[in-house]
Design an enzyme around this catalytic site. Structure first.
Site, PDB file in Angstrom:
ATOM      1  N   CYS A 335       0.800  -1.221   0.000  1.00 51.03           N
ATOM      2  CA  CYS A 335       0.000   0.000   0.000  1.00 51.03           C
ATOM      3  C   CYS A 335       0.837   1.278   0.000  1.00 51.03           C
ATOM      4  CB  CYS A 335      -0.974   0.008   1.174  1.00 51.03           C
ATOM      5  SG  CYS A 335      -0.254  -0.471   2.748  1.00 51.03           S
ATOM      6  N   ARG A 364       6.933 -11.711   4.936  1.00 59.50           N
ATOM      7  CA  ARG A 364       6.399 -11.627   6.298  1.00 59.50           C
ATOM      8  C   ARG A 364       7.102 -12.657   7.173  1.00 59.50           C
ATOM      9  NH1 ARG A 364      -0.121 -10.677   5.153  1.00 59.50           N
ATOM     10  NH2 ARG A 364       0.197  -8.829   3.826  1.00 59.50           N
ATOM     11  N   GLN A 382       1.047 -11.137  -3.838  1.00 62.26           N
ATOM     12  CA  GLN A 382      -0.380 -10.834  -3.704  1.00 62.26           C
ATOM     13  C   GLN A 382      -0.911 -10.157  -4.967  1.00 62.26           C
ATOM     14  OE1 GLN A 382      -0.219  -8.409  -0.026  1.00 62.26           O
ATOM     15  NE2 GLN A 382      -1.720  -9.841   0.773  1.00 62.26           N
ATOM     16  N   ASP A 384      -2.589  -7.561  -5.421  1.00 60.23           N
ATOM     17  CA  ASP A 384      -2.926  -6.460  -4.522  1.00 60.23           C
ATOM     18  C   ASP A 384      -3.377  -5.238  -5.314  1.00 60.23           C
ATOM     19  OD1 ASP A 384      -3.222  -5.392  -2.045  1.00 60.23           O
ATOM     20  OD2 ASP A 384      -1.102  -5.303  -1.560  1.00 60.23           O
ATOM     21  N   HIS A 386      -5.159  -1.119  -4.744  1.00 61.88           N
ATOM     22  CA  HIS A 386      -5.623  -0.049  -3.860  1.00 61.88           C
ATOM     23  C   HIS A 386      -6.430   0.932  -4.697  1.00 61.88           C
ATOM     24  CE1 HIS A 386      -2.317  -1.827  -1.585  1.00 61.88           C
ATOM     25  NE2 HIS A 386      -3.053  -1.492  -0.535  1.00 61.88           N
ATOM     26  N   LYS A 465     -12.893  -4.846   7.423  1.00 59.82           N
ATOM     27  CA  LYS A 465     -12.746  -5.565   6.155  1.00 59.82           C
ATOM     28  C   LYS A 465     -13.855  -6.580   5.966  1.00 59.82           C
ATOM     29  CE  LYS A 465      -9.596  -8.972   8.228  1.00 59.82           C
ATOM     30  NZ  LYS A 465      -8.375  -9.776   8.065  1.00 59.82           N
ATOM     31  N   HIS A 511      -8.209  -1.233   0.291  1.00 57.37           N
ATOM     32  CA  HIS A 511      -7.190  -2.256   0.067  1.00 57.37           C
ATOM     33  C   HIS A 511      -7.949  -3.535  -0.302  1.00 57.37           C
ATOM     34  CE1 HIS A 511      -4.339   0.019   2.894  1.00 57.37           C
ATOM     35  NE2 HIS A 511      -5.528   0.505   3.215  1.00 57.37           N
TER      36      HIS A 511
END
Length: 636
Positions: A335, A364, A382, A384, A386, A465, A511
Site C-alpha cells: 500500500c 512476512r 499478492q 494487490d 488499492h 474488512k 485495500h
C-alpha cells in the site's frame, strides 16, 4: 415456596419456580430427545443445562448440530482427552484445549513425545470415560483459592493463566477426578460424545512463543454420531490424497528445501507456468475493469513504515535491513508505494476513482511452527490493488470488487461465504472513521442481500474488512479475497483531491485482493482439483506418444503444428509400450493424450484420449484444434 421467574422460551412466556434449570425446562417442553440439546443461551450468555435460573429472561437452546453446539461438544471432548492423558501419564501438565474448526486440540507438557501407541491408549481410556456418562459440574472459586488449587496439583501453566485473568472469581469444571480451568459451557455428561477420533500429534510452543517450552499438541475431532465421524474421516483420507505438497512433488510443480530456507518456495518449470497463467489472467481481468498496473520497490525507508503505523502495529511480522546507515523495511504489504504514486501529482475529483493493481511480492516473518507448504510461506505474491475514490464513490467500488470476486470464484468452481471483520484492539484512526468505514462495508453487503457473519475485532489495524472465504471440493474453508476500507492512511499521508468546489478533500482508500497470495491460492487450487487442472490452466495440456519408432517423424510434425497453434505440449517418443506411456500420462493428469500409430500416420489423423475417459477418438488435426480452443476459451 420458591419465588417464580418468567422465562421466554420457544416464543412463549412461561412461569417457573426460581432455581429451575434449562434442562428441567427442556423436559417440561418435551423438545429434543434429551441428547440433541447441549447447552443454552440465557439473556445473551451461554450456560450449562444444569445452571439454576434465578431471574426472569429469555432462554434459547443450543442444538448439538449447530456451529456453537459442535464447538461445545468438541471442547468437552478435549476435557475428556485431558482426563485420559492425566490418568495414563500422571506427570503430564495440562495447558489449554480449545475447540477449533473441524475438531479440537489440547497441549501438554510431557517428558517425552506422544507416540501413535500412546494415542491408541488415550482413545481407549476416553471410550471408557464416555461410557461412564460422567457429569460435567461447574463450580466457582476466588482467584486465590483457584491459584492454590492448581499449585497443589503442580499445574504451573494453569497458575500462569490465572495470573492473566482479571476476575475476582474463576470458573472450573470437573468430570470424574479431573478438574480444569474453564468458562464453559459444557455438555451435561460425557455420554453425549458419540463419535470421536484422535487424529495426530504435533509440537507447539506455549502461547505460540518460540522462547517458551515446546509442548505436545494432540489433535482430535468429535461429532454427534458415529456416521458423521466416519464421513469426516473419509474426507480426511481424501484430503491426504489431495495434499498439495504430495501432488506438487508428483507433478514436479515446486519444492521447499532446508538448504534454501523454510517458507521459501522454488518454482519448477511446470509450477512457474501455472503461476504465469494465473498472473496473466489476473492482469487481463484487472485491465478490463479499469485498473492500472503499477509496481513498487521491495524495501522502503523505515520512517514510511512508522508513518503508516506498520512499525508500531506490524513490525513483529516484518524484516528490516540497513543500507548506507539508513534503516529500511522489507515490504509486507504494497500500500505504501501505491500511496506514493497517488501523491506524485495533484489529483482532481475527475481523476477518481484511481485503481492501482500490482502483483506485488511481499515478505512476512511467519513463525516456523505455522509454515505449511504453499499455504503459509514467508515470501509470497499478492494480487494487490488499492482504490482511491471519493466518499460518494465508495459504495459502487465495493460493489465492483464483490462482483469481480464472484466472477472469478465462479469460474474456478468455488463456493464462498462472507464475514465482516470489525475494529481490533490494536488499531489506528478515529472512532468516527472506523464507524464510517464499517458502515460502508456493511451497507454494501445488505444492498447485495448476501448472508454474512460478524467477526468481532478481526479487522486490519487501519480499517474494517470483508473477508471472503471460499469452499473447495471437500467443503473446506479457505481465506483468500479481502476488501478493507481505510479512512486513516489517506489522512496520515496527506492524500487529497481537488473537489468540484475547488476545495482539497481526503479520498478513501480500499485495500483489496481477489485471489490473495498467489502461492496460497495455487496450493488451494491443487487440492481443489486434485492436480487435474482445467485445460486452460494445465501447465502441460497435451502429450503426444507413439506406438513404435516408425511414427516418430509424423509425431514430431504433428507436435510442431500443435505448438504453433498454442498448445502446451510434451512428446513421449520413448521405446516403451503404449500402455505404460498412457499410465504415466494419466498419473501426470495431462488433459489430452494424443496417440500416433500406423493408422494415424497413413490417414493423416490423430487418436485422442481425454483425461478421465477410456475411449480413444479419431480426429483430423483441425477438428481437434477447434474442440481444444473452444474448451480453453470457455475455461471449462
Amino acid at each position: 415456596m420458591n419465588p417464580s421467574v418468567d422465562i421466554q422460551v420457544q416464543g412463549e412466556n412461561k412461569s417457573y419456580s426460581s432455581g429451575i434449570t434449562p434442562g428441567d425446562i427442556l423436559q417440561d417442553l418435551g423438545i429434543g430427545n434429551g441428547r440433541e440439546i447441549v447447552a443454552a443461551d440465557f439473556n445473551g450468555h451461554s450456560i450449562d443445562l444444569s445452571t439454576p435460573l434465578t431471574e426472569s429472561g429469555s432462554l434459547d437452546f443450543i442444538a448439538v448440530r449447530s456451529p456453537r453446539g459442535l464447538d461445545i461438544l468438541r471442547h468437552s471432548t478435549a476435557h475428556v482427552m485431558a482426563q485420559a492423558v492425566k490418568e495414563l501419564f500422571p506427570d503430564a501438565k495440562v495447558t489449554i484445549g480449545p475447540a477449533i474448526e473441524d475438531g479440537f486440540y489440547y497441549d501438554f507438557d510431557t517428558s517425552r513425545p506422544f507416540t501413535p501407541e500412546d494415542l491408541e491408549k488415550i482413545e481407549t481410556r476416553m471410550q471408557e470415560i464416555v461410557k461412564g456418562r460422567l457429569p460435567f459440574r461447574r463450580f466457582v472459586l476466588p482467584r486465590d483459592e483457584a491459584t492454590r488449587f492448581f499449585q497443589e496439583k503442580n499445574e504451573t501453566y494453569k497458575v500462569e493463566l490465572i495470573r492473566d485473568i482479571n476476575e475476582a472469581e474463576l470458573s472450573l469444571y470437573t468430570q470424574g477426578d479431573f478438574t480444569d480451568l474453564c468458562r464453559g459451557p459444557h455438555i451435561p455428561d460425557s455420554g453425549f460424545i458419540k463419535g470421536f477420533k484422535l487424529t495426530k500429534v504435533a509440537g507447539a510452543y506455549w502461547r505460540g512463543d518460540e522462547r517458551n517450552p515446546m509442548l505436545q499438541r494432540i489433535y482430535g475431532t468429535a461429532f454427534p454420531s458415529k456416521d458423521e465421524l466416519k464421513g469426516y474421516l473419509r474426507l480426511l483420507e481424501e484430503a491426504k490424497k489431495r495434499d498439495h505438497r504430495k501432488i506438487g512433488r508428483e507433478l514436479d510443480l515446486f519444492s521447499i528445501v532446508d538448504d534454501v530456507g523454510p517458507g521459501l518456495v522454488i518454482w519448477h518449470p511446470k509450477g512457474a507456468m501455472l503461476r504465469y497463467l494465473i498472473e496473466d489472467f489476473e492482469r487481463v481481468e484487472h485491465i478490463k475493469r479499469g485498473y492500472q498496473l503499477v509496481q513498487g520497490p521491495q524495501i522502503l525507508k523505515r520512517e514510511l513504515w512508522e508513518k503508516s503505523g506498520h512499525f508500531d502495529n506490524y513490525r513483529d511480522n516484518m524484516y528490516f535491513t540497513t543500507v548506507d546507515e539508513i534503516d529500511y523495511g522489507i515490504k509486507p504489504m504494497n500500500c505504501l508505494a501505491h500511496m506514493m504514486i497517488y501523491r506524485s501529482k495533484i489529483r482532481s475529483y475527475r481523476d477518481l476513482p484511481l485503481r492501482f493493481f500490482e502483483l506485488g511480492t511481499v515478505h512476512r516473518h511467519e513463525k516456523s511452527g505455522v509454515l505449511h507448504g504453499l499455504l503459509r510461506v514467508r515470501q509470497f505474491t499478492q494480487d494487490d490493488a488499492h482504490i482511491l475514490c471519493t466518499p460518494e464513490q465508495l459504495n459502487d467500488e465495493i460493489l465492483g470488487i464483490i462482483n469481480f470476486v464472484r466472477d472469478v470464484m465462479g469460474m474456478f468452481g468455488f463456493e464462498y461465504t462472507m464475514e465482516l471483520s470489525t475494529r481490533p484492539e490494536k488499531s489506528i484512526g478515529t472512532d468516527e472513521d472506523w464507524e464510517r468505514a464499517t458502515n460502508a462495508l456493511e451497507s454494501t453487503l445488505k444492498q447485495l442481500q448476501v448472508n454474512y457473519e460478524i467477526n468481532e475485532g478481526d479487522g486490519a489495524f487501519y480499517g474494517p474488512k470483508i473477508d471472503i472465504k471460499l469452499k473447495d471440493a471437500l467443503s473446506r474453508s479457505w481465506q483468500c479475497a479481502t476488501i478493507q476500507c481505510d479512512f486513516t492512511l489517506p489522512d496520515r499521508f496527506d492524500l487529497t483531491y481537488v473537489d468540484s468546489d475547488g476545495q482539497r478533500k481526503r479520498p478513501v482508500m480500499i485495500h483489496r485482493v481477489v485471489l490473495g497470495a498467489i502461492e496460497r491460492f495455487i496450493g488451494v487450487l491443487i487440492e481443489h482439483y486434485a492436480g487435474a487442472f482445467p485445460l486452460w490452466l494445465s501447465p502441460v495440456q497435451a502429450i503426444i506418444m507413439t506406438i513404435t519408432d516408425r511414427q516418430h517423424a509424423y509425431a514430431e510434425e504433428v507436435a510442431q503444428k500443435l505448438k504453433d497453434r498454442g498448445v502446451r505440449l510434451e512428446a513421449d517418443l520413448r521405446n516403451e509400450k503404449i500402455g505404460f506411456k498412457i499410465r504415466e500420462a494419466r498419473n501426470q493428469k495431462i488433459p489430452y493424450m494424443i496417440v500416433i500409430g500406423d493408422k494415424e500416420m497413413e490417414t493423416g489423423t490423430i487418436a485422442v484420449r481425454k483425461r478421465g475417459e477410456d475411449q480413444t477418438k479419431t480426429y483430423s488435426f483441425e477438428e481437434f484444434i477447434a474442440q481444444f480452443r473452444d474448451e480453453v476459451d470457455k475455461r471449462v
